[in-house]
Design an enzyme around this catalytic site. Sequence first.
Site, short mmCIF file in Angstrom:
data_model
loop_
_atom_site.label_atom_id
_atom_site.label_comp_id
_atom_site.label_asym_id
_atom_site.label_seq_id
_atom_site.Cartn_x
_atom_site.Cartn_y
_atom_site.Cartn_z
N THR A 114 0.85 -1.19 0.00
CA THR A 114 0.00 0.00 0.00
C THR A 114 0.89 1.23 0.00
OG1 THR A 114 -1.85 -1.09 1.05
CG2 THR A 114 -1.68 1.28 1.41
N HIS A 173 -6.89 -11.29 -1.46
CA HIS A 173 -6.29 -10.86 -0.19
C HIS A 173 -7.12 -11.40 0.98
CE1 HIS A 173 -4.16 -8.77 2.80
NE2 HIS A 173 -4.20 -7.53 2.35
N ASN A 216 -4.19 -10.38 6.91
CA ASN A 216 -4.00 -9.10 7.60
C ASN A 216 -5.24 -8.45 8.20
OD1 ASN A 216 -1.44 -9.62 6.85
ND2 ASN A 216 -1.21 -7.93 5.41
N TYR A 254 -8.38 -8.16 7.11
CA TYR A 254 -9.39 -7.51 6.28
C TYR A 254 -10.61 -8.45 6.14
CZ TYR A 254 -5.67 -4.20 5.87
OH TYR A 254 -4.68 -3.30 6.20
N ASN A 298 -4.24 -5.67 12.92
CA ASN A 298 -5.65 -5.27 12.80
C ASN A 298 -6.55 -5.96 13.83
OD1 ASN A 298 -5.63 -3.19 10.92
ND2 ASN A 298 -5.62 -4.60 9.17
#
Length: 367
Positions: free
Chosen positions: A25, A175, A178, A180, A235
């Site tokens: 990112t 993805h 992490n 999400y 996260n």
Amino acid sequence: MTSLFENCSLGNLDFKNRIFMAPLTRSRADDETDKPADMAVKYYKQRASAGLIISEATQVSERGKGYIKTPGIYTEEQAEKWKEITDAVHEEGGKIFLQLWHVGRISHTSIQPDGKNPVSASAIQADTKTFTQEGYQQVSMPEALSVDGIKQTIADFKKGAELAKKAGFDGVEIHGANGYLIDQFLRDGTNKREDQYGGSIENRARFILEIADAVKEIWPANRIGVRLSPTGSFNDMSDSNPLEIFSYVVEELNKRSLGYMHIVERFPGMDVGNDDLNIINALIKKWDGFYIANGDYDVMKAKDAIKSGHADAVAFGRPFISNPDLPERLEKGAEFNEPDEDTFYGGGAEGYIDYPFLSDNKKTKAA
Ligand code: 8OZ
């Protein structure tokens, strides 16, 4: 014995080395349209000597966005901009996959369409922050997706996969890592649902597997990768038995003959215990296909990972930010440029497309 510099392949797709560029990112996309920045063409082109570039995480819908200035893959005009990027990478003889992303609860009402709450598996707020127009802020309270909302999100991943194909990518990476949205469904710290998408491991894995099946309708199986972070707590993530849920996911993905598995084995700067390493190693053993290792790898560790057969390729993140010609530097044992953390996220050309190549140094010396 295999080396980092040896070529490899996924079906009929050849990679010139095993030094892959991890998804990174960089927060420079246009915030109005979610189109990648013009500068991104040069940024990716500069890094085309990677065996494979995996694009920065790219949201499949407006609801899938959680940070300012991340790019999307849900409109034709976004795909057109991505096409300039894939053309530039291909001109240099590189290969590039797009990473399909939905942030789920890692978002803020100010980033969501109509100022709505973000979505997740369950209505559990994460103890973490995100980049908004107002700075680094606590993420908002999410609402649990309805089953219709889940179906729509799966359709968004499929549409993203379709647009990625139009945009000339060589494949896509789902993805699932992490913390999400996909990860929020997988792990029981964030998934408290009582319907067919929560509870048992089969139910919690249903979302990622339905996404994989939808994407398989667009791409051949070997052009689809999946990224997971089974032991990561980034996260605000947790699970009561990661080996169990992720073993099931790996076995189900084996059945689908997907191209590769990409695991975040550790996060930079975070200690990793033996229990976590054992889980990761057990999962890799279960996986039948091509394996990409990631997570704070230095040269020695990467070489060992390939030599020992631990991994088929290693994805480097930070080193690729500051060394566009990383494979050449590794091969020559040359020094690395140090990355400037202040320019990782957001800003302009500085710290993005101005890191010097080895050949630039030579020119300077000769001059
Ligand atoms: C750092 C900052 C923002 C997003 C990830 C997409 O961790 C990310 C991300 C990383 O996968």
